[in-house]
Design an enzyme around this catalytic site. Structure first.
Site, PDB file in Angstrom:
ATOM      1  N   ASN A  15       0.891  -1.183   0.000  1.00 34.88           N
ATOM      2  CA  ASN A  15       0.000   0.000   0.000  1.00 34.88           C
ATOM      3  C   ASN A  15       0.911   1.209   0.000  1.00 34.88           C
ATOM      4  O   ASN A  15       1.517   1.535   1.021  1.00 34.88           O
ATOM      5  CB  ASN A  15      -0.885  -0.068   1.243  1.00 34.88           C
ATOM      6  N   CYS A  17      -4.997   6.355   8.109  1.00 39.12           N
ATOM      7  CA  CYS A  17      -4.380   5.410   7.158  1.00 39.12           C
ATOM      8  C   CYS A  17      -3.388   4.552   7.937  1.00 39.12           C
ATOM      9  O   CYS A  17      -2.364   5.073   8.403  1.00 39.12           O
ATOM     10  CB  CYS A  17      -3.674   6.170   6.037  1.00 39.12           C
ATOM     11  N   GLY A  18      -3.714   3.273   8.099  1.00 38.45           N
ATOM     12  CA  GLY A  18      -2.893   2.407   8.950  1.00 38.45           C
ATOM     13  C   GLY A  18      -1.526   2.122   8.361  1.00 38.45           C
ATOM     14  O   GLY A  18      -0.492   2.267   9.034  1.00 38.45           O
ATOM     15  N   ASN A  19      -1.500   1.709   7.092  1.00 43.00           N
ATOM     16  CA  ASN A  19      -0.197   1.445   6.464  1.00 43.00           C
ATOM     17  C   ASN A  19       0.595   2.745   6.348  1.00 43.00           C
ATOM     18  O   ASN A  19       1.819   2.758   6.518  1.00 43.00           O
ATOM     19  CB  ASN A  19      -0.398   0.825   5.081  1.00 43.00           C
ATOM     20  N   ASN A  78     -12.125   6.102   9.886  1.00 48.58           N
ATOM     21  CA  ASN A  78     -12.657   6.115   8.521  1.00 48.58           C
ATOM     22  C   ASN A  78     -13.639   4.947   8.407  1.00 48.58           C
ATOM     23  O   ASN A  78     -13.558   3.980   9.138  1.00 48.58           O
ATOM     24  CB  ASN A  78     -11.531   6.029   7.490  1.00 48.58           C
ATOM     25  N   HIS A 137     -15.817   1.668   7.225  1.00 49.73           N
ATOM     26  CA  HIS A 137     -15.601   0.381   6.561  1.00 49.73           C
ATOM     27  C   HIS A 137     -16.853  -0.476   6.660  1.00 49.73           C
ATOM     28  O   HIS A 137     -17.576  -0.401   7.662  1.00 49.73           O
ATOM     29  CB  HIS A 137     -14.459  -0.393   7.236  1.00 49.73           C
ATOM     30  N   ASN A 183     -15.074   2.260   2.519  1.00 53.98           N
ATOM     31  CA  ASN A 183     -14.024   1.268   2.244  1.00 53.98           C
ATOM     32  C   ASN A 183     -14.656  -0.104   2.456  1.00 53.98           C
ATOM     33  O   ASN A 183     -15.324  -0.313   3.479  1.00 53.98           O
ATOM     34  CB  ASN A 183     -12.860   1.442   3.215  1.00 53.98           C
ATOM     35  N   GLU A 186     -10.705   0.225  -1.688  1.00 50.75           N
ATOM     36  CA  GLU A 186     -10.609   1.420  -0.856  1.00 50.75           C
ATOM     37  C   GLU A 186     -11.348   2.612  -1.456  1.00 50.75           C
ATOM     38  O   GLU A 186     -11.268   2.864  -2.669  1.00 50.75           O
ATOM     39  CB  GLU A 186      -9.137   1.820  -0.669  1.00 50.75           C
ATOM     40  N   ARG A 187     -12.037   3.315  -0.592  1.00 50.12           N
ATOM     41  CA  ARG A 187     -12.621   4.610  -0.962  1.00 50.12           C
ATOM     42  C   ARG A 187     -11.503   5.496  -1.504  1.00 50.12           C
ATOM     43  O   ARG A 187     -10.493   5.677  -0.839  1.00 50.12           O
ATOM     44  CB  ARG A 187     -13.243   5.252   0.268  1.00 50.12           C
ATOM     45  N   CYS A 226      -4.679  -2.725   3.496  1.00 54.07           N
ATOM     46  CA  CYS A 226      -5.387  -1.599   4.110  1.00 54.07           C
ATOM     47  C   CYS A 226      -5.333  -1.805   5.619  1.00 54.07           C
ATOM     48  O   CYS A 226      -5.951  -2.755   6.131  1.00 54.07           O
ATOM     49  CB  CYS A 226      -6.829  -1.555   3.620  1.00 54.07           C
ATOM     50  N   GLY A 227      -4.590  -0.951   6.300  1.00 53.66           N
ATOM     51  CA  GLY A 227      -4.391  -1.125   7.733  1.00 53.66           C
ATOM     52  C   GLY A 227      -5.667  -0.911   8.535  1.00 53.66           C
ATOM     53  O   GLY A 227      -6.042  -1.741   9.377  1.00 53.66           O
ATOM     54  N   THR A 228      -6.361   0.190   8.264  1.00 47.42           N
ATOM     55  CA  THR A 228      -7.618   0.433   8.976  1.00 47.42           C
ATOM     56  C   THR A 228      -8.642  -0.642   8.624  1.00 47.42           C
ATOM     57  O   THR A 228      -9.425  -1.066   9.474  1.00 47.42           O
ATOM     58  CB  THR A 228      -8.190   1.814   8.612  1.00 47.42           C
ATOM     59  N   GLY A 229      -8.564  -1.117   7.366  1.00 47.85           N
ATOM     60  CA  GLY A 229      -9.483  -2.179   6.940  1.00 47.85           C
ATOM     61  C   GLY A 229      -9.238  -3.477   7.675  1.00 47.85           C
ATOM     62  O   GLY A 229     -10.173  -4.171   8.087  1.00 47.85           O
TER      63      GLY A 229
HETATM   64  N1  LIG Z   1      -8.995   4.905   1.560  1.00 46.50           N
HETATM   65  C1  LIG Z   1      -9.092   5.186   2.990  1.00 46.50           C
HETATM   66  C2  LIG Z   1      -7.794   5.845   3.515  1.00 46.50           C
HETATM   67  C3  LIG Z   1      -6.580   4.899   3.423  1.00 46.50           C
HETATM   68  C4  LIG Z   1      -6.743   3.702   4.289  1.00 46.50           C
HETATM   69  C5  LIG Z   1      -5.764   2.555   4.052  1.00 46.50           C
HETATM   70  N2  LIG Z   1      -4.822   2.709   2.984  1.00 46.50           N
HETATM   71  C6  LIG Z   1      -5.084   2.141   5.338  1.00 46.50           C
HETATM   72  O1  LIG Z   1      -3.958   1.628   5.300  1.00 46.50           O
HETATM   73  O2  LIG Z   1      -5.749   2.276   6.411  1.00 46.50           O
HETATM   74  C7  LIG Z   1     -10.274   6.141   3.239  1.00 46.50           C
HETATM   75  O3  LIG Z   1     -10.603   6.924   2.342  1.00 46.50           O
HETATM   76  O4  LIG Z   1     -10.845   6.082   4.341  1.00 46.50           O
END
Ligand SMILES: N[C@H](CCC[C@H](N)C(=O)O)C(=O)O
Length: 281
Positions: free
Chosen positions: A11, A71-73, A160, A162, A193, A211-212, A220-223
Site C-alpha cells: 500500500n 491510514c494504517g499502512n 474512517n 468500513h 471502504n 478502498e474509498r 489496508c491497515g484500517t481495513g
Molecule cells: N482509503 C481510505 C484511507 C486509506 C486507508 C488505508 N490505505 C489504510 O492503510 O488504512 C479512506 O478513504 O478512508
C-alpha cells in the site's frame, strides 16, 4: 519538490516532508502524482507536518484527491520516515490525524525502523460513524443490496468508514466490478471502504479491499482492524488474528479491556525523488 516513496505491505504512498515543502493544493497534487503512468504512481499522498498536539501530523489523501481520516499502512511509514530521516530519535511517538492522536511503538534494527505497532484507537460500531440506512442499530450482518445481489455487511469505523463482507471465495471476486458499487452506494453518503473476507480459522483471515478513493490496494491497515473487530463481534475469531492481505500479513489485536485495536506491521522506503512540476501545486 522532494518526496519519498514508501509502502506498507504494498500500500504505497508518496510522502512529503511538510517541515520543508509547502504544498498549495495537496488534493490536486495527490491526483497528479498518484497516476501510475503520468505521475509517480501511488495509492495517494501523505504529508508529514508539524503538530501542536503531537510529535507530528499525518495529512493523508487518496489517489482521487479525497482526504482520508486515517491510514494504517501510511502511519507506519510516517513513523519510519521521521525516525530514519532523523526528525526524531524516540522509539515511542505520537501522530495527529483527523481521527485523533495515534500512539506508535517503533522496532529499530541497525538504526532503521523495521516494524511499527500502532494503537489504532477505539472502533466505532454506531451507525452515526458509518452513515447507512439502518440508522439506530449496530451494524452487524445487516442486509444490503448491491448490483442486484443481497450481501450481509458489518460496519466498523476506525476513524474512517468500513463495511466487512464475508465470502467463501475472494480469489475469484470481480472486485473491479463490485468494489465501486459498494464505494458509491447510496447507503454511504461519505462513500465507504469495503473489505471482502474469508475466515480461515479462529486466528487467521484473508481479505481483499476496495478502498474509498483509491480502488483495490494490496493492503489496508484500517481495513484489517475493521475486519478483526467484525470477526470478533460475529464470534468468528479470537481477539488476536493474522490478517492475510495481497501484500502480506498484518497482526491485529482488539484489546477489550482498553477497548482499543493494535496493528503491527512493516514499513519500507522504496526511493527518494524530486518532482519537477512547471508550477508546484
Ligand atoms: N482509503 C481510505 C484511507 C486509506 C486507508 C488505508 N490505505 C489504510 O492503510 O488504512 C479512506 O478513504 O478512508
Amino acid at each position: 519538490m522532494k518526496f519519498t516513496k514508501m509502502q506498507g505491505l504494498g500500500n504505497d504512498y508518496v510522502y512529503i516532508n511538510g517541515f520543508i515543502e509547502k504544498i498549495g493544493n495537496p488534493a490536486e497534487l495527490a491526483v497528479k502524482i498518484s497516476d501510475r503512468h503520468f505521475g509517480i504512481g501511488s495509492d495517494g499522498l501523505i504529508l508529514i507536518n508539524p503538530s501542536s498536539v503531537a510529535d507530528f501530523e499525518m495529512e493523508m489523501y487518496n489517489a482521487d484527491g479525497s482526504r482520508g481520516e486515517m491510514c494504517g499502512n501510511g502511519i507506519r511509514c510516517v513513523a519510519k520516515y521521521v525516525y530514519d530521516y532523523g526528525l526524531i530519535d524516540k522509539t515511542q511517538i505520537s501522530v495527529e490525524t483527523l481521527s485523533g492522536i495515534k500512539y506508535l511503538v517503533l522496532t529499530v534494527e541497525n538504526q532503521k525502523v523495521v516494524q511499527v505497532r500502532v494503537d489504532m484507537g477505539k472502533p466505532e460500531l454506531k451507525p452515526d460513524r458509518i452513515p447507512i440506512l439502518a440508522e439506530g442499530e449496530t451494524v452487524i450482518n445487516v442486509p444490503i443490496e448491491v448490483d442486484g445481489r443481497e450481501y450481509k455487511m458489518t460496519g466498523v469505523s476506525m476513524g474512517n468508514p468500513h463495511v466487512v463482507i464475508y465470502m467463501d471465495d475472494i480469489q475469484h471476486l470481480d472486485i473491479e466490478r463490485i468494489g465501486p458499487k459498494f464505494e458509491n452506494h447510496e447507503c454511504f453518503p461519505n462513500r465507504i471502504n469495503t473489505e471482502f473476507v474469508k475466515v480461515l480459522d479462529r486466528n487467521t483471515v484473508e481479505m481483499r479491499v476496495w478502498e474509498r478513493g483509491s480502488g483495490e490496494t494490496l493492503a489496508c491497515g484500517t481495513g484489517a482492524c475493521a475486519v478483526a473487530v467484525a470477526c470478533v463481534l460475529g464470534g468468528l475469531t479470537e481477539e488476536k488474528i493474522t490478517v492475510r492481505l495481497l501484500g502480506g500479513d498484518l497482526f491485529i489485536e482488539w484489546d477489550w479491556e482498553k477497548d482499543t485495536v493494535y496493528m503491527t506491521g512493516p514499513a519500507e522506503v522504496v526511493f527518494d525523488g524530486e518532482w519537477k512540476e512547471e508550477k508546484d501545486v
